[in-house]
Structures are given as C-alpha cells and as structure tokens.
Design a protein around this motif. Structure first.
Motif, PDB file in Angstrom:
ATOM      1  N   SER A   1     -12.823   5.623 -18.314  1.00 45.73           N
ATOM      2  CA  SER A   1     -13.393   6.922 -17.940  1.00 45.73           C
ATOM      3  C   SER A   1     -12.730   7.533 -16.709  1.00 45.73           C
ATOM      4  O   SER A   1     -13.142   8.594 -16.244  1.00 45.73           O
ATOM      5  N   TYR A   2     -11.684   6.880 -16.173  1.00 42.29           N
ATOM      6  CA  TYR A   2     -11.012   7.368 -14.974  1.00 42.29           C
ATOM      7  C   TYR A   2      -9.537   7.651 -15.252  1.00 42.29           C
ATOM      8  O   TYR A   2      -8.890   6.924 -16.002  1.00 42.29           O
ATOM      9  N   SER A   3      -9.010   8.710 -14.620  1.00 43.58           N
ATOM     10  CA  SER A   3      -7.591   9.041 -14.813  1.00 43.58           C
ATOM     11  C   SER A   3      -6.810   9.090 -13.501  1.00 43.58           C
ATOM     12  O   SER A   3      -5.622   9.394 -13.506  1.00 43.58           O
ATOM     13  N   HIS A   4      -7.441   8.831 -12.368  1.00 42.61           N
ATOM     14  CA  HIS A   4      -6.759   8.797 -11.070  1.00 42.61           C
ATOM     15  C   HIS A   4      -6.026  10.100 -10.795  1.00 42.61           C
ATOM     16  O   HIS A   4      -4.887  10.100 -10.318  1.00 42.61           O
ATOM     17  N   GLY A   5      -6.661  11.218 -11.091  1.00 41.13           N
ATOM     18  CA  GLY A   5      -6.065  12.527 -10.850  1.00 41.13           C
ATOM     19  C   GLY A   5      -5.124  13.012 -11.928  1.00 41.13           C
ATOM     20  O   GLY A   5      -4.673  14.157 -11.898  1.00 41.13           O
ATOM     21  N   LEU A   6      -4.826  12.162 -12.901  1.00 40.67           N
ATOM     22  CA  LEU A   6      -3.870  12.507 -13.952  1.00 40.67           C
ATOM     23  C   LEU A   6      -4.345  13.700 -14.785  1.00 40.67           C
ATOM     24  O   LEU A   6      -3.532  14.520 -15.218  1.00 40.67           O
ATOM     25  N   GLU A   7      -5.648  13.806 -14.993  1.00 41.79           N
ATOM     26  CA  GLU A   7      -6.151  14.898 -15.825  1.00 41.79           C
ATOM     27  C   GLU A   7      -5.777  16.261 -15.235  1.00 41.79           C
ATOM     28  O   GLU A   7      -5.406  17.178 -15.982  1.00 41.79           O
ATOM     29  N   TRP A   8      -5.853  16.413 -13.916  1.00 46.62           N
ATOM     30  CA  TRP A   8      -5.467  17.685 -13.322  1.00 46.62           C
ATOM     31  C   TRP A   8      -3.951  17.885 -13.383  1.00 46.62           C
ATOM     32  O   TRP A   8      -3.465  19.006 -13.599  1.00 46.62           O
ATOM     33  N   ALA A   9      -3.184  16.807 -13.190  1.00 52.46           N
ATOM     34  CA  ALA A   9      -1.728  16.918 -13.260  1.00 52.46           C
ATOM     35  C   ALA A   9      -1.276  17.402 -14.637  1.00 52.46           C
ATOM     36  O   ALA A   9      -0.308  18.163 -14.752  1.00 52.46           O
ATOM     37  N   ILE A  10      -1.995  17.003 -15.665  1.00 51.60           N
ATOM     38  CA  ILE A  10      -1.691  17.462 -17.028  1.00 51.60           C
ATOM     39  C   ILE A  10      -2.175  18.897 -17.212  1.00 51.60           C
ATOM     40  O   ILE A  10      -1.490  19.729 -17.815  1.00 51.60           O
ATOM     41  N   GLU A  11      -3.330  19.202 -16.669  1.00 52.50           N
ATOM     42  CA  GLU A  11      -3.890  20.554 -16.771  1.00 52.50           C
ATOM     43  C   GLU A  11      -2.941  21.595 -16.177  1.00 52.50           C
ATOM     44  O   GLU A  11      -2.765  22.684 -16.743  1.00 52.50           O
TER      45      GLU A  11
ATOM     46  N   ALA B   1      -1.849   0.288 -14.611  1.00 49.50           N
ATOM     47  CA  ALA B   1      -0.873   1.164 -15.248  1.00 49.50           C
ATOM     48  C   ALA B   1      -1.240   1.458 -16.700  1.00 49.50           C
ATOM     49  O   ALA B   1      -1.132   2.599 -17.161  1.00 49.50           O
ATOM     50  N   ALA B   2      -1.678   0.440 -17.410  1.00 49.13           N
ATOM     51  CA  ALA B   2      -2.015   0.617 -18.825  1.00 49.13           C
ATOM     52  C   ALA B   2      -3.164   1.602 -19.005  1.00 49.13           C
ATOM     53  O   ALA B   2      -3.194   2.369 -19.976  1.00 49.13           O
ATOM     54  N   ASN B   3      -4.120   1.593 -18.079  1.00 46.61           N
ATOM     55  CA  ASN B   3      -5.227   2.530 -18.178  1.00 46.61           C
ATOM     56  C   ASN B   3      -4.746   3.967 -18.007  1.00 46.61           C
ATOM     57  O   ASN B   3      -5.206   4.881 -18.707  1.00 46.61           O
ATOM     58  N   LEU B   4      -3.796   4.184 -17.098  1.00 45.60           N
ATOM     59  CA  LEU B   4      -3.260   5.528 -16.910  1.00 45.60           C
ATOM     60  C   LEU B   4      -2.409   5.962 -18.101  1.00 45.60           C
ATOM     61  O   LEU B   4      -2.422   7.133 -18.485  1.00 45.60           O
ATOM     62  N   VAL B   5      -1.683   5.031 -18.687  1.00 41.54           N
ATOM     63  CA  VAL B   5      -0.936   5.355 -19.908  1.00 41.54           C
ATOM     64  C   VAL B   5      -1.902   5.788 -21.003  1.00 41.54           C
ATOM     65  O   VAL B   5      -1.679   6.784 -21.698  1.00 41.54           O
ATOM     66  N   SER B   6      -2.980   5.044 -21.166  1.00 42.83           N
ATOM     67  CA  SER B   6      -3.978   5.382 -22.185  1.00 42.83           C
ATOM     68  C   SER B   6      -4.564   6.762 -21.940  1.00 42.83           C
ATOM     69  O   SER B   6      -4.749   7.553 -22.881  1.00 42.83           O
ATOM     70  N   ALA B   7      -4.844   7.082 -20.678  1.00 47.59           N
ATOM     71  CA  ALA B   7      -5.365   8.410 -20.353  1.00 47.59           C
ATOM     72  C   ALA B   7      -4.346   9.481 -20.694  1.00 47.59           C
ATOM     73  O   ALA B   7      -4.684  10.542 -21.236  1.00 47.59           O
ATOM     74  N   GLY B   8      -3.078   9.226 -20.385  1.00 44.17           N
ATOM     75  CA  GLY B   8      -2.035  10.191 -20.690  1.00 44.17           C
ATOM     76  C   GLY B   8      -1.855  10.422 -22.173  1.00 44.17           C
ATOM     77  O   GLY B   8      -1.654  11.559 -22.619  1.00 44.17           O
ATOM     78  N   VAL B   9      -1.936   9.351 -22.951  1.00 40.61           N
ATOM     79  CA  VAL B   9      -1.820   9.475 -24.406  1.00 40.61           C
ATOM     80  C   VAL B   9      -2.903  10.396 -24.947  1.00 40.61           C
ATOM     81  O   VAL B   9      -2.663  11.234 -25.820  1.00 40.61           O
ATOM     82  N   ARG B  10      -4.102  10.275 -24.404  1.00 37.82           N
ATOM     83  CA  ARG B  10      -5.217  11.103 -24.881  1.00 37.82           C
ATOM     84  C   ARG B  10      -5.146  12.539 -24.374  1.00 37.82           C
ATOM     85  O   ARG B  10      -5.545  13.468 -25.075  1.00 37.82           O
ATOM     86  N   LEU B  11      -4.634  12.733 -23.172  1.00 37.85           N
ATOM     87  CA  LEU B  11      -4.721  14.040 -22.537  1.00 37.85           C
ATOM     88  C   LEU B  11      -3.542  14.956 -22.817  1.00 37.85           C
ATOM     89  O   LEU B  11      -3.713  16.174 -22.922  1.00 37.85           O
ATOM     90  N   VAL B  12      -2.315  14.432 -22.911  1.00 38.45           N
ATOM     91  CA  VAL B  12      -1.147  15.312 -23.007  1.00 38.45           C
ATOM     92  C   VAL B  12      -1.181  16.232 -24.228  1.00 38.45           C
ATOM     93  O   VAL B  12      -1.021  17.456 -24.054  1.00 38.45           O
TER      94      VAL B  12
END
Length: 231
Positions: A29-39, A163-174
């Motif tokens: 449930s966490y993206s470490h700020g990645l969600e905004w970087a993608i936005e 790292a794997a958790n952030l990769v998973s977030a990126g796969v879902r968000l990009v």
C-alpha cells in the motif's frame, strides 16, 4: 552471531518469508513518493523507474535504512544501544508519509513475527518500546539477529524487499508489463548488492541522505487529489 551465511540452515526460509509480498505488513500500500513522480511524468518507463529506485537505494530512505539496519543488527544484544538506534531510525524520515510507511510496517512486522517466529528479544523490545514510534528496518534487523541470520544475507534481503515493492508499485502505476517489472528487478540487483556491501561500513555520525526531490515527491503526494497508495 556470525556475518557469514549458512545456506544449509533454515535462515534462508525465514528471510524469504519475512520479505515476501504475502508477509502481512502492508508494504503493497506504499509507493515512497513514486505515485506522484509518475503523476507528474518524471517516471514513465523502465529506465526512469530504475533510476528512481536507484536514487532511493543509494541516496534516500533505503540508504538510511541500510545503515541503521546494520548498526541495529550489530547492537541487538545490547538493549540500551539498540534502543538508541531505534529512536534515531524513527526520527530520520523526511516527510510524514515516509514516517508512516516505516512506522506502520514496523508495528505490523513486530506483531506478526512475535506470533509466528517468537523470540524473547522481540518480546522484550516490544515491551520496552510500547507506545513509541518504530522503524521497519530496525525491527527486522532485530528479528534477524535474534534468529541467528547473518547480517550480509539479512541486509541484502531487506533491500531486495524494499526495491521489489517499489517495482511492483511502478508496474501498477505507470503501467508496465510484468516482464518490464522483471527487467527492472534485474537491473537493480547490482545496485542492491553494492548498497548492502557499503552500508555496514558507514558510521552513524556520517549517516545522511541527499535526495531532496524524493522528499518533494512525497510531500506532493500527501495532497495528491487521486491516489492509490498511502505514500
């Protein structure tokens, strides 16, 4: 405790369990700020996703965690020294959301691990720290030390899970395909190994981060209108 890893023991099984996406700490449930970087378009493909996560690992929160993890593991049998590191780790967060990310995963990890993989050190720490903020990295370091898991393997596993958790977030968000996610994971492998190698040599007095953009992404995420993740 030994810094060497014995592949014939059950420590590998424990590390795989504790860093698995199925371990109920809520990491998904966490993206470490990645969600905004993608936005805002700064992360948009495999290359930019890897660059973002590399920055977290080398210069941001994951680097801080790696150093604190190492010192916590080494001090696990000294209550006073360990508690001092725990207090420092809980304070070293740049934003409210990254503090929440670490704190809530720490609480969940401690609660679950005390039930499924009990050890007196975990119980004693939970009693001493009742009502205080915790750090995921420090709590996992304590569990690894308590169960005789070598620092080298324990730290590598923690960073891989981060790292794997952030990769998973990126796969879902990009979004990216699953193969792209594995390409990103493969590209991050030497970076994770390098950080795991360097972190134990860093003294706490020298600890710091140099990734202001990551903190800005996290701050913007706090007020992002539409979001899927908690950080």
């Amino acid at each position: 405790m030994s810094a060497d890893f014995d592949p014939g023991s059950d420590t590998l099984y424990r590390l795989l369990a504790w860093t698995s996406p199925s371990y109920p700490v809520g990491a998904f449930s966490y993206s470490h700020g990645l969600e905004w970087a993608i936005e805002c378009g700064d992360v948009r493909d495999v290359a930019t996703l890897v660059a973002y996560i590399e920055t977290v690992l080398r210069h941001g929160g994951a680097w801080m965690d790696a150093v604190l993890f190492s010192h916590a593991w080494q001090a696990a049998d000294d209550d006073a020294a360990f508690d001092e590191i725990s207090e420092l780790a809980a304070a070293l967060r740049g934003t409210a959301e990254t503090a929440l990310e670490s704190r809530q995963q720490a609480q969940a990890f401690l609660q679950v691990t005390r039930r499924a993989w009990p050890h007196p050190w975990l119980d004693a720490f939970a009693e001493r720290q009742r009502g205080r903020h915790l750090s995921h990295a420090v709590v996992m370091a304590l569990a690894c030390a308590a169960h005789g898991i070598a620092l080298t393997a324990a730290l590598h596993a923690y960073l891989h899970g981060f790292a794997a958790n952030l990769v998973s977030a990126g796969v879902r968000l990009v979004p990216l395909g699953q193969t792209d996610g594995q390409i990103a994971t493969a590209r991050l492998a030497p970076i994770v190994a390098d950080v795991a190698r360097r972190a134990p040599a860093c003294e706490l007095d020298d600890l710091g981060s140099a990734a202001p953009m990551l903190d800005l992404f996290s701050m913007h995420h706090e007020t992002q209108y539409t979001r899927l993740f908690r950080s």
